[in-house]
Design a protein around this motif. Structure first.
Motif, short mmCIF file in Angstrom:
data_model
loop_
_atom_site.label_atom_id
_atom_site.label_comp_id
_atom_site.label_asym_id
_atom_site.label_seq_id
_atom_site.Cartn_x
_atom_site.Cartn_y
_atom_site.Cartn_z
N LYS A 1 0.83 -1.21 0.00
CA LYS A 1 0.00 0.00 0.00
C LYS A 1 0.87 1.26 0.00
O LYS A 1 0.64 2.18 -0.78
N ASN A 2 1.88 1.28 0.87
CA ASN A 2 2.77 2.44 0.95
C ASN A 2 3.58 2.63 -0.34
O ASN A 2 3.79 3.76 -0.79
N LEU A 3 4.02 1.53 -0.93
CA LEU A 3 4.76 1.59 -2.19
C LEU A 3 3.90 2.16 -3.30
O LEU A 3 4.33 3.04 -4.05
N LYS A 4 2.67 1.70 -3.39
CA LYS A 4 1.76 2.19 -4.44
C LYS A 4 1.43 3.67 -4.26
O LYS A 4 1.19 4.38 -5.24
N LYS A 5 1.40 4.12 -3.02
CA LYS A 5 1.15 5.54 -2.77
C LYS A 5 2.38 6.39 -3.08
O LYS A 5 2.28 7.50 -3.58
N ALA A 6 3.57 5.88 -2.74
CA ALA A 6 4.81 6.65 -2.88
C ALA A 6 5.29 6.72 -4.33
O ALA A 6 5.86 7.74 -4.73
N ALA A 7 5.11 5.68 -5.09
CA ALA A 7 5.64 5.63 -6.46
C ALA A 7 5.19 6.82 -7.32
O ALA A 7 6.02 7.48 -7.94
N PRO A 8 3.90 7.14 -7.36
CA PRO A 8 3.48 8.29 -8.19
C PRO A 8 4.06 9.62 -7.71
O PRO A 8 4.29 10.52 -8.52
N ASP A 9 4.31 9.73 -6.39
CA ASP A 9 4.90 10.96 -5.87
C ASP A 9 6.27 11.22 -6.50
O ASP A 9 6.67 12.36 -6.69
N ASP A 10 6.99 10.13 -6.79
CA ASP A 10 8.31 10.23 -7.42
C ASP A 10 8.24 10.04 -8.94
O ASP A 10 9.27 9.87 -9.59
N GLU A 11 7.02 10.00 -9.47
CA GLU A 11 6.79 9.78 -10.90
C GLU A 11 7.50 8.52 -11.40
O GLU A 11 8.21 8.52 -12.41
N ARG A 12 7.31 7.45 -10.64
CA ARG A 12 7.93 6.16 -10.97
C ARG A 12 6.89 5.06 -10.85
O ARG A 12 5.86 5.23 -10.20
N ASN A 13 7.20 3.93 -11.43
CA ASN A 13 6.38 2.74 -11.25
C ASN A 13 6.88 1.98 -10.03
O ASN A 13 8.08 2.02 -9.72
N ALA A 14 5.98 1.28 -9.38
CA ALA A 14 6.35 0.51 -8.20
C ALA A 14 7.43 -0.52 -8.53
O ALA A 14 8.38 -0.71 -7.77
N TYR A 15 7.33 -1.15 -9.70
CA TYR A 15 8.32 -2.16 -10.05
C TYR A 15 9.72 -1.55 -10.19
O TYR A 15 10.72 -2.22 -9.90
N GLU A 16 9.80 -0.30 -10.60
CA GLU A 16 11.11 0.35 -10.72
C GLU A 16 11.76 0.53 -9.35
O GLU A 16 12.97 0.34 -9.19
#
Length: 69
Positions: free
Chosen positions: A33-48
């Motif tokens: 959940k935290n990863l999915k929320k944080a990834a867009p903040d850094d303009e990245r995909n979770a898998y990256e």
């Protein structure tokens, strides 16, 4: 973009055009959940982010193993 698997292969054998393959792992629900929320903040995909963290962990592990030889 996923390429279609060869005939007779399993769906998990799909390979992306960039050469990446799927590898399911079980993670803590809150971590996901935290990863999915944080990834867009850094303009990245979770898998990256997961890929970067894995590469960093493997490099650190290799350095430690090298130091003990």
């Amino acid at each position: 973009m996923l390429r279609s698997p060869k005939r007779g292969s399993k769906p998990a054998d799909r390979v992306r055009a960039d050469g990446r393959r799927s590898h399911p792992v079980c993670l803590d629900a809150q971590l996901i959940k935290n990863l999915k929320k944080a990834a867009p903040d850094d303009e990245r995909n979770a898998y990256e982010i997961v890929e970067e963290a894995t590469r960093a962990w493997l490099a650190k592990r290799a350095r430690k193993r090298q130091a003990t030889r």
